[in-house]
Design an enzyme around this catalytic site. Sequence first.
Site, mmCIF file in Angstrom:
data_model
loop_
_atom_site.group_PDB
_atom_site.id
_atom_site.type_symbol
_atom_site.label_atom_id
_atom_site.label_comp_id
_atom_site.label_asym_id
_atom_site.label_seq_id
_atom_site.Cartn_x
_atom_site.Cartn_y
_atom_site.Cartn_z
ATOM 1 N N HIS A 1 -57.494 -24.009 55.843
ATOM 2 C CA HIS A 1 -58.715 -24.687 55.415
ATOM 3 C C HIS A 1 -59.868 -23.689 55.467
ATOM 4 O O HIS A 1 -60.925 -23.978 56.036
ATOM 5 C CB HIS A 1 -59.023 -25.886 56.321
ATOM 6 C CG HIS A 1 -57.815 -26.678 56.717
ATOM 7 N ND1 HIS A 1 -57.365 -26.731 58.018
ATOM 8 C CD2 HIS A 1 -56.962 -27.425 55.985
ATOM 9 C CE1 HIS A 1 -56.289 -27.494 58.082
ATOM 10 N NE2 HIS A 1 -56.003 -27.925 56.858
ATOM 11 N N GLU B 1 -47.904 -31.514 59.684
ATOM 12 C CA GLU B 1 -47.828 -31.158 58.265
ATOM 13 C C GLU B 1 -46.709 -30.166 57.962
ATOM 14 O O GLU B 1 -46.758 -29.456 56.953
ATOM 15 C CB GLU B 1 -49.167 -30.585 57.794
ATOM 16 C CG GLU B 1 -50.282 -31.617 57.739
ATOM 17 C CD GLU B 1 -51.508 -31.079 57.041
ATOM 18 O OE1 GLU B 1 -51.892 -31.647 56.003
ATOM 19 O OE2 GLU B 1 -52.101 -30.092 57.528
ATOM 20 N N HIS C 1 -50.622 -22.534 55.155
ATOM 21 C CA HIS C 1 -51.544 -23.632 54.833
ATOM 22 C C HIS C 1 -52.800 -23.442 55.665
ATOM 23 O O HIS C 1 -52.725 -23.240 56.881
ATOM 24 C CB HIS C 1 -50.908 -24.989 55.136
ATOM 25 C CG HIS C 1 -51.875 -26.125 55.007
ATOM 26 N ND1 HIS C 1 -52.521 -26.419 53.821
ATOM 27 C CD2 HIS C 1 -52.347 -27.015 55.922
ATOM 28 C CE1 HIS C 1 -53.318 -27.448 53.997
ATOM 29 N NE2 HIS C 1 -53.239 -27.821 55.270
ATOM 30 N N HIS D 1 -59.405 -30.777 51.006
ATOM 31 C CA HIS D 1 -58.523 -30.512 52.155
ATOM 32 C C HIS D 1 -58.428 -29.025 52.473
ATOM 33 O O HIS D 1 -58.915 -28.572 53.487
ATOM 34 C CB HIS D 1 -57.128 -31.094 51.867
ATOM 35 C CG HIS D 1 -56.167 -30.955 52.997
ATOM 36 N ND1 HIS D 1 -55.017 -31.712 53.107
ATOM 37 C CD2 HIS D 1 -56.143 -30.131 54.089
ATOM 38 C CE1 HIS D 1 -54.365 -31.389 54.206
ATOM 39 N NE2 HIS D 1 -55.023 -30.418 54.810
#
Length: 263
Positions: free
Chosen positions: A99, A78, A97, A167
């Site tokens: 989660h 990613e 980024h 996501h």
Amino acid sequence: MVNTLLEARRELALANRIVANEGVIDAFGHVSMRHPDNPKRYLLSRSRAPELVTPDDFIEYDLDSRPERDPGVGQYSERVIHGEIYKARPEVNSVCHHHCPAFMPLLATGTDYMPIFHLGAVGGIRPPFWDQRDEFGDTNLLVVKPEEGAALARALGKNNLVLMNRHGATAVAADVQGLVFRTIYSCKNAEYQFQAEAFGKVTPLYPGEIEKAGALNAMANVTTRTWQYWTMRLAKSGNGLAPLSNPAKGIKGKRKKTKGRKR
């Protein structure tokens, strides 16, 4: 300065380890920074759990997320998230980024992020949602194509946080320490917001309060203070990094050892 890149690599390694130590990231997720000497490149670790990242793990990418040279190791799939955001936002110098579990209830229900305490102002007023399915249909939800990364960057716009349906979330900032601050406190706010909603109607900060608190939170003395605190917590966990004992040797010193060897 000759030590800039070495120090930047160490700071970025610490950032990866800090967000892992604070429960934002587990085996997945990543933190990057724009190259300190070349704004058309960025640094991102090889593919490994952020808690294990070292200053030697970073790969140099161009803004199309192509490595400067074949790294010979696995890479994050990613990475286009980072490259496309750096391409679209010249003032952004660090991207995370993640989660984080605190955000999952919001992402599963499409519930807006609401700053409910002053440090939560780092998330801004109603940060946008991005649904990958709207543009790309059924996917495995990983952002791996340049056009997917570009779509995420468009959704982010001029905001500092974008929520990714089903996501995770992606945060940006002008520097690494500010990014760590934004990432950790937006996650804390999401956690408190979810808990508060169990008691009834939540009253978020007013727009003017968000603006003023956000400006205060961005001050260097604030981000430095929290960075020192999280670095201390990381050291107490036993996962800190040794100080730079001789920065002058740095990466160039390592390369000198190969001199005279056959290539």
